[in-house]
Design a protein around this motif. Sequence first.
Motif, PDB file in Angstrom:
ATOM      1  N   LEU A 249      36.879  56.483  41.994  1.00 14.48           N
ATOM      2  CA  LEU A 249      38.153  55.779  41.834  1.00 14.48           C
ATOM      3  C   LEU A 249      39.008  56.422  40.747  1.00 14.48           C
ATOM      4  CD1 LEU A 249      36.898  52.102  42.211  1.00 14.48           C
ATOM      5  CD2 LEU A 249      38.487  53.271  43.734  1.00 14.48           C
ATOM      6  N   ASP A 250      38.343  56.894  39.712  1.00 16.37           N
ATOM      7  CA  ASP A 250      39.079  57.591  38.650  1.00 16.37           C
ATOM      8  C   ASP A 250      39.759  58.846  39.215  1.00 16.37           C
ATOM      9  OD1 ASP A 250      39.742  57.902  35.761  1.00 16.37           O
ATOM     10  OD2 ASP A 250      38.550  59.729  35.996  1.00 16.37           O
ATOM     11  N   ALA A 251      39.078  59.539  40.125  1.00 17.53           N
ATOM     12  CA  ALA A 251      39.662  60.722  40.756  1.00 17.53           C
ATOM     13  C   ALA A 251      40.871  60.359  41.610  1.00 17.53           C
ATOM     14  CB  ALA A 251      38.610  61.425  41.612  1.00 17.53           C
ATOM     15  N   ALA A 252      40.892  59.101  42.091  1.00 21.48           N
ATOM     16  CA  ALA A 252      42.020  58.633  42.895  1.00 21.48           C
ATOM     17  C   ALA A 252      43.124  58.027  42.035  1.00 21.48           C
ATOM     18  CB  ALA A 252      41.540  57.605  43.910  1.00 21.48           C
ATOM     19  N   GLY A 253      42.899  58.028  40.709  1.00 22.02           N
ATOM     20  CA  GLY A 253      43.893  57.452  39.811  1.00 22.02           C
ATOM     21  C   GLY A 253      43.831  55.943  39.736  1.00 22.02           C
ATOM     22  N   ILE A 254      42.692  55.370  40.121  1.00 24.43           N
ATOM     23  CA  ILE A 254      42.518  53.916  40.115  1.00 24.43           C
ATOM     24  C   ILE A 254      41.607  53.527  38.946  1.00 24.43           C
ATOM     25  CG2 ILE A 254      41.673  51.918  41.388  1.00 24.43           C
ATOM     26  CD1 ILE A 254      44.107  53.133  42.649  1.00 24.43           C
ATOM     27  N   LYS A 255      42.088  52.641  38.100  1.00 18.25           N
ATOM     28  CA  LYS A 255      41.281  52.153  36.981  1.00 18.25           C
ATOM     29  C   LYS A 255      40.259  51.145  37.498  1.00 18.25           C
ATOM     30  CE  LYS A 255      40.255  51.358  32.578  1.00 18.25           C
ATOM     31  NZ  LYS A 255      39.560  52.381  31.749  1.00 18.25           N
ATOM     32  N   SER A 256      39.005  51.354  37.140  1.00 19.89           N
ATOM     33  CA  SER A 256      37.953  50.418  37.551  1.00 19.89           C
ATOM     34  C   SER A 256      36.918  50.316  36.448  1.00 19.89           C
ATOM     35  CB  SER A 256      37.296  50.876  38.857  1.00 19.89           C
ATOM     36  OG  SER A 256      36.633  52.122  38.686  1.00 19.89           O
ATOM     37  N   HIS A 257      35.988  49.371  36.595  1.00 17.22           N
ATOM     38  CA  HIS A 257      35.005  49.118  35.547  1.00 17.22           C
ATOM     39  C   HIS A 257      33.609  48.922  36.140  1.00 17.22           C
ATOM     40  CE1 HIS A 257      38.257  48.597  32.668  1.00 17.22           C
ATOM     41  NE2 HIS A 257      38.827  47.768  33.516  1.00 17.22           N
ATOM     42  N   TYR A 258      32.658  49.452  35.460  1.00 15.71           N
ATOM     43  CA  TYR A 258      31.229  49.212  35.708  1.00 15.71           C
ATOM     44  C   TYR A 258      30.933  47.804  35.198  1.00 15.71           C
ATOM     45  CZ  TYR A 258      26.194  50.552  35.282  1.00 15.71           C
ATOM     46  OH  TYR A 258      24.826  50.669  35.373  1.00 15.71           O
ATOM     47  N   VAL A 259      30.186  47.011  35.976  1.00 11.73           N
ATOM     48  CA  VAL A 259      29.935  45.611  35.624  1.00 11.73           C
ATOM     49  C   VAL A 259      28.437  45.328  35.686  1.00 11.73           C
ATOM     50  CG1 VAL A 259      30.335  43.212  36.285  1.00 11.73           C
ATOM     51  CG2 VAL A 259      32.194  44.873  36.483  1.00 11.73           C
ATOM     52  N   LEU A 260      27.912  44.713  34.636  1.00 14.33           N
ATOM     53  CA  LEU A 260      26.516  44.269  34.616  1.00 14.33           C
ATOM     54  C   LEU A 260      26.478  42.796  35.002  1.00 14.33           C
ATOM     55  CD1 LEU A 260      25.335  45.953  31.295  1.00 14.33           C
ATOM     56  CD2 LEU A 260      24.807  46.681  33.631  1.00 14.33           C
ATOM     57  N   ILE A 261      25.522  42.452  35.859  1.00 17.09           N
ATOM     58  CA  ILE A 261      25.510  41.093  36.407  1.00 17.09           C
ATOM     59  C   ILE A 261      24.081  40.657  36.719  1.00 17.09           C
ATOM     60  CG2 ILE A 261      25.716  41.789  38.839  1.00 17.09           C
ATOM     61  CD1 ILE A 261      27.866  39.533  39.098  1.00 17.09           C
ATOM     62  N   LYS A 262      23.848  39.368  36.761  1.00 22.11           N
ATOM     63  CA  LYS A 262      22.561  38.829  37.206  1.00 22.11           C
ATOM     64  C   LYS A 262      22.734  38.400  38.658  1.00 22.11           C
ATOM     65  CE  LYS A 262      18.848  35.699  35.807  1.00 22.11           C
ATOM     66  NZ  LYS A 262      18.439  34.669  34.818  1.00 22.11           N
ATOM     67  N   ALA A 263      22.161  39.180  39.564  1.00 19.24           N
ATOM     68  CA  ALA A 263      22.400  39.002  40.986  1.00 19.24           C
ATOM     69  C   ALA A 263      21.324  38.143  41.634  1.00 19.24           C
ATOM     70  CB  ALA A 263      22.469  40.368  41.664  1.00 19.24           C
ATOM     71  N   GLY A 264      21.683  37.614  42.801  1.00 18.47           N
ATOM     72  CA  GLY A 264      20.775  36.776  43.575  1.00 18.47           C
ATOM     73  C   GLY A 264      21.492  35.518  44.009  1.00 18.47           C
ATOM     74  N   ALA A 265      21.308  35.125  45.270  1.00 23.90           N
ATOM     75  CA  ALA A 265      22.031  33.969  45.797  1.00 23.90           C
ATOM     76  C   ALA A 265      21.762  32.710  44.994  1.00 23.90           C
ATOM     77  CB  ALA A 265      21.647  33.753  47.262  1.00 23.90           C
ATOM     78  N   ASN A 266      20.558  32.584  44.442  1.00 25.85           N
ATOM     79  CA  ASN A 266      20.204  31.391  43.661  1.00 25.85           C
ATOM     80  C   ASN A 266      19.860  31.731  42.215  1.00 25.85           C
ATOM     81  OD1 ASN A 266      20.362  29.457  45.886  1.00 25.85           O
ATOM     82  ND2 ASN A 266      18.595  30.557  46.702  1.00 25.85           N
ATOM     83  N   ALA A 267      20.348  32.879  41.741  1.00 24.45           N
ATOM     84  CA  ALA A 267      20.048  33.296  40.363  1.00 24.45           C
ATOM     85  C   ALA A 267      20.683  32.339  39.366  1.00 24.45           C
ATOM     86  CB  ALA A 267      20.565  34.709  40.127  1.00 24.45           C
ATOM     87  N   SER A 268      19.994  32.121  38.258  1.00 21.82           N
ATOM     88  CA  SER A 268      20.534  31.267  37.206  1.00 21.82           C
ATOM     89  C   SER A 268      21.643  32.004  36.467  1.00 21.82           C
ATOM     90  CB  SER A 268      19.429  30.867  36.228  1.00 21.82           C
ATOM     91  OG  SER A 268      18.844  32.021  35.646  1.00 21.82           O
ATOM     92  N   GLU A 269      22.486  31.250  35.797  1.00 19.35           N
ATOM     93  CA  GLU A 269      23.566  31.838  35.017  1.00 19.35           C
ATOM     94  C   GLU A 269      23.008  32.522  33.769  1.00 19.35           C
ATOM     95  OE1 GLU A 269      26.686  32.277  35.396  1.00 19.35           O
ATOM     96  OE2 GLU A 269      27.694  30.599  36.373  1.00 19.35           O
ATOM     97  N   ILE A 270      23.711  33.560  33.322  1.00 22.31           N
ATOM     98  CA  ILE A 270      23.381  34.108  32.017  1.00 22.31           C
ATOM     99  C   ILE A 270      23.905  33.147  30.953  1.00 22.31           C
ATOM    100  CG2 ILE A 270      23.496  36.472  32.886  1.00 22.31           C
ATOM    101  CD1 ILE A 270      26.157  36.736  31.245  1.00 22.31           C
TER     102      ILE A 270
END
Length: 633
Positions: free
Chosen positions: A338-359
């Motif tokens: 995306l950076d090569a396309a001139g689009i600003k984006s961000h890497y995101v850390l997350i706790k995944a899972g359909a029933n995962a508890s909140e951080i």
Amino acid sequence: MKKLFNIIVFLISVAFTSNAQKELYTVTEIPGALKSNAHTVFRLLQYDIEIKSASDVSVRVEEVRTILNKNGENNVNFLESYSPISKITSVKGNVFDSNGKKIRTLGYDDVKDYSNMGYSLYDQNRVKFIDPRYLTFPMTVKYEYNMDLKQSLFLPDLYLYMPNTSYEKVIYKVTAPSDLKLQYKELNIPVKCQIVTNGNSKIYNWEISNIPAFTSEPYTSEIGTVRPRLMLVPEQFGLEGTKGDVKSWKNFGKWSADLASDKRELPEATKNKIKELCANKTSVLEKTKAVYEFMQQKTRYVSIQIGIGGWQPFGADVVDKYSYGDCKALSNYMVTLLDAAGIKSHYVLIKAGANASEIDTCFVSSQFNHAIVCVPNGADTIWLEATDQMMPCGFNGDFTDDRWALLVDNQNSKIVRTRIYSENENCICRNVIVKLTDDNFATGSVTTKYIGLTYSNMHYINTKNDEEKKRLITNKIQIPAFQLNSFELKEQLSATPVFTENLALDINNIAMKLNEKTFLLTLNLMNKYRNIPENVHNRKTPMSIRRDYMEKDTIEYYLTNKQSVNYTPSAYRITNQFGEYTAETKISGKKILYCRTFKLKKGQHSAADYSLFKEFLENVAQNDEIKLEITQL
């Protein structure tokens, strides 16, 4: 005489010691309150942790588990993972019968060592495993092991979350240098930390006794909100030669950003390809979609658990060359593209899972298990799941929806909320036309739209061959006797995808015959509610409805000239804090129109509300069985 006296004293001592050992882990000594609802009782769970420096930690663990019955047999074995930065240096154990008599010693020859690769292509993690080969209940196992950690970011949490498990005594002790600040958070722990200074060290100590077992309850809110948990991490931590701190999410995000700071280089050919793809695109969404689909077609997901604690992604150039990566590598690759396309984006850390508890956003620490990508786009933020080759652009599904995540942006890193799907973006809309015959036969045409989050299940079916598709579609149809003549599946890919299913059916014995002239027709042909949760007496935990959800069914029945309806059922409506249900029948000549809407509302509710919620669902299920009386000449 003196020699005889010494022998007698020795024999008494041996007898006393033997008897003491025999009584040490007897099942009869367990308090009755700890046996209630329990299949396992931890007689002792003890952690002794010494933080020598930010990158040097020793851990000693002792566990004594009494397994009361077969339901707890999974707790008989020893199973602990380790890695190059978290090594198990020793492990041993003992087995005791119900009377507390030691019947087996577990040592070096009993310890098995396996790769922990599972579905990972590359994984430096391994496991130590012991099977005591004794399953006569009740029984007790005792395990003691030591670990050396070359990091301090991932210290063992104390989390008493296992259902049907009680804890007689829990000890958690941490020794750390006085100048190293230990961040900790106590959740539902009945005692506060006892802190003692000893020379240049501080000793943090928690001792908990007699924590009763709990039973899993339907629609349970996050277990972490009701069960004892201790979270801790040094304010200054180390991990494989890197150093960071948890003074703020901004600082923790900066540390994560630094891990990928030199991992975002692409070959010129790939940069040129991206520019070519975006040349005629004008909006951020159009360009992002083009780049995302390029990445999906080029790469595949492979779990890789190597690098700095499994946290550092492979370089974008490596992914570009070999066309595979894990969530970290593919997300980093997507950001780089995306950076090569001139689009600003961000890497995101997350706790995944359909029933995962909140951080816990109030406690800065490593609480994540997945990485995705965020593209700012005004009010229409775009979320990208980089590990799925078929996911529509901008659709992250229930794997990462509606939760807190860490947006990694160097010094501007911050906690953000991922997309929340409304009831209109998590719904099933069905339209059915049924034409009856005089011999209790019918033909039906069904068009069902699976919208938003409900799209995912049908997306899975569409990946199969035609024979398997037909089998899976047939299995989910509720009609007792039918033949599936044809089906057609269509996908509409967008940020809120839609999956359309068209079915043609022949239906046998569509109505229940009372006599030669009278039949009972169940109006809700295909979507009767059946997920009634079990009875829970004296519920302990709060209940939760995690997402808004909606079903809309419209069914048109067409009678023959010989058939007539004796009465029209009354409209039925329920509205409360849990949701809404409406069912209405209209008759016009030979046409019967049945309309049904069912909604669940996202929300948290008290344990006392559970019986009212169950009653609501029972009323829905009962009304879904409403029947219409048809007379045939």
